[in-house]
Write a protein that holds these residues in place. Structure first.
Motif, PDB file in Angstrom:
ATOM      1  N   CYS A 100       0.814  -1.214   0.000  1.00  0.00           N
ATOM      2  CA  CYS A 100       0.000   0.000   0.000  1.00  0.00           C
ATOM      3  C   CYS A 100       0.848   1.264   0.000  1.00  0.00           C
ATOM      4  O   CYS A 100       0.319   2.357  -0.144  1.00  0.00           O
ATOM      5  N   GLU A 101       2.150   1.122   0.168  1.00  0.00           N
ATOM      6  CA  GLU A 101       3.022   2.294   0.212  1.00  0.00           C
ATOM      7  C   GLU A 101       3.187   2.902  -1.171  1.00  0.00           C
ATOM      8  O   GLU A 101       3.215   2.198  -2.179  1.00  0.00           O
ATOM      9  N   LYS A 102       3.313   4.214  -1.184  1.00  0.00           N
ATOM     10  CA  LYS A 102       3.553   4.939  -2.424  1.00  0.00           C
ATOM     11  C   LYS A 102       5.058   5.071  -2.645  1.00  0.00           C
ATOM     12  O   LYS A 102       5.852   4.940  -1.724  1.00  0.00           O
ATOM     13  N   ALA A 103       5.415   5.352  -3.879  1.00  0.00           N
ATOM     14  CA  ALA A 103       6.823   5.569  -4.205  1.00  0.00           C
ATOM     15  C   ALA A 103       7.333   6.809  -3.473  1.00  0.00           C
ATOM     16  O   ALA A 103       6.572   7.732  -3.178  1.00  0.00           O
ATOM     17  N   LYS A 104       8.624   6.809  -3.188  1.00  0.00           N
ATOM     18  CA  LYS A 104       9.280   7.968  -2.562  1.00  0.00           C
ATOM     19  C   LYS A 104      10.078   8.677  -3.645  1.00  0.00           C
ATOM     20  O   LYS A 104      10.775   8.042  -4.434  1.00  0.00           O
ATOM     21  N   TYR A 105       9.968  10.010  -3.665  1.00  0.00           N
ATOM     22  CA  TYR A 105      10.603  10.801  -4.720  1.00  0.00           C
ATOM     23  C   TYR A 105      11.649  11.745  -4.143  1.00  0.00           C
ATOM     24  O   TYR A 105      11.459  12.328  -3.080  1.00  0.00           O
ATOM     25  N   THR A 106      12.737  11.916  -4.885  1.00  0.00           N
ATOM     26  CA  THR A 106      13.732  12.949  -4.595  1.00  0.00           C
ATOM     27  C   THR A 106      14.090  13.602  -5.926  1.00  0.00           C
ATOM     28  O   THR A 106      13.923  13.001  -6.993  1.00  0.00           O
ATOM     29  N   MET A 107      14.594  14.825  -5.844  1.00  0.00           N
ATOM     30  CA  MET A 107      14.971  15.492  -7.076  1.00  0.00           C
ATOM     31  C   MET A 107      16.182  16.382  -6.845  1.00  0.00           C
ATOM     32  O   MET A 107      16.399  16.891  -5.748  1.00  0.00           O
ATOM     33  N   ASP A 108      16.985  16.520  -7.900  1.00  0.00           N
ATOM     34  CA  ASP A 108      18.172  17.368  -7.884  1.00  0.00           C
ATOM     35  C   ASP A 108      18.188  18.223  -9.136  1.00  0.00           C
ATOM     36  O   ASP A 108      17.636  17.836 -10.167  1.00  0.00           O
ATOM     37  N   LEU A 109      18.873  19.347  -9.037  1.00  0.00           N
ATOM     38  CA  LEU A 109      19.071  20.236 -10.176  1.00  0.00           C
ATOM     39  C   LEU A 109      20.393  19.865 -10.824  1.00  0.00           C
ATOM     40  O   LEU A 109      21.442  19.961 -10.194  1.00  0.00           O
ATOM     41  N   ALA A 110      20.356  19.404 -12.077  1.00  0.00           N
ATOM     42  CA  ALA A 110      21.571  18.973 -12.774  1.00  0.00           C
ATOM     43  C   ALA A 110      22.201  20.111 -13.579  1.00  0.00           C
ATOM     44  O   ALA A 110      23.414  20.189 -13.677  1.00  0.00           O
ATOM     45  N   ALA A 111      21.374  20.982 -14.149  1.00  0.00           N
ATOM     46  CA  ALA A 111      21.898  22.083 -14.964  1.00  0.00           C
ATOM     47  C   ALA A 111      20.820  23.140 -15.152  1.00  0.00           C
ATOM     48  O   ALA A 111      19.635  22.877 -14.994  1.00  0.00           O
ATOM     49  N   VAL A 112      21.283  24.328 -15.493  1.00  0.00           N
ATOM     50  CA  VAL A 112      20.393  25.455 -15.767  1.00  0.00           C
ATOM     51  C   VAL A 112      20.883  26.135 -17.035  1.00  0.00           C
ATOM     52  O   VAL A 112      22.080  26.273 -17.248  1.00  0.00           O
ATOM     53  N   GLU A 113      19.950  26.567 -17.844  1.00  0.00           N
ATOM     54  CA  GLU A 113      20.271  27.278 -19.075  1.00  0.00           C
ATOM     55  C   GLU A 113      19.484  28.585 -19.099  1.00  0.00           C
ATOM     56  O   GLU A 113      18.347  28.637 -18.638  1.00  0.00           O
ATOM     57  N   GLY A 114      20.085  29.641 -19.622  1.00  0.00           N
ATOM     58  CA  GLY A 114      19.374  30.894 -19.824  1.00  0.00           C
ATOM     59  C   GLY A 114      19.240  31.769 -18.595  1.00  0.00           C
ATOM     60  O   GLY A 114      18.383  32.654 -18.551  1.00  0.00           O
TER      61      GLY A 114
END
Length: 184
Positions: A21-35
């Motif tokens: 019944c558990e939901k996925a766990k999410y993480t996020m990172d910033l790899a690059a920025v343009e502009g």
């Protein structure tokens, strides 16, 4: 005496299914920025953000599937970039990583907001807020379980120069050629 093995089997099966019944766990990172080059930031920007999204599926018997999603990257309440999160599935007890590239075109900033952004970029304190709304269908054909679908929201602040250490490059790249970006 015959009830004890059945009882113990029930505890074992219950323990196995408890994570189902558990939901996925999410993480996020910033790899690059343009502009968003410090020297070139004007009151009109067209930024792109290369985000690495990781999903970890704790389930032992079923994959975790995402149908689609939307992402918005904002600075001080102003949407700078937006886009779609593609659908994907994470195998049972596994992790998946994908790249999401929201981008904006001709986003207008007030003069005060532009000055604040440039100041924070120069100090290395500029943060963007990333909001994702992910639509999932978690059972993927498992008729033995009740259907489970819904929406998960992810909100995270990311430091604009946090990706610099990983990339070993200048503060913010301009025209970095990010994947998925359709240049003007």
């Amino acid at each position: 005496m015959t009830l004890l093995p059945v009882f113990l089997l029930g505890i074992f099966v219950g323990a196995l299914l408890s994570k189902e019944c558990e939901k996925a766990k999410y993480t996020m990172d910033l790899a690059a920025v343009e502009g968003m080059d410090v020297a070139a930031v004007s009151t009109v920007v067209s930024p792109a953000f290369n985000l690495k999204l990781r999903a970890e599926n704790p389930r032992a018997f079923r994959p975790w599937c995402l149908d689609r999603g939307d992402v918005v990257v904002s600075y001080s309440g102003v949407a700078l970039a937006w886009g779609r999160v593609p659908g994907f599935c994470v195998r049972r007890r596994a992790m998946a990583e994908l790249t999401v590239v929201p981008w904006g075109k001709d986003v207008r900033l007030s003069e005060d907001l532009r000055d604040l952004l440039v100041s924070e970029l120069q100090q290395g304190t500029a943060k963007v807020s990333v909001e994702m709304k992910l639509h999932y269908y978690a059972n993927f054909g498992m008729a033995a379980f009740a259907p489970s679908s819904g929406t998960t929201s992810i909100s995270q602040e990311l430091l604009l120069d946090s990706w610099e250490d990983n990339m070993n490059s200048s503060l913010l790249k301009t025209k970095a050629g990010l994947p998925g970006r359709q240049d003007e």
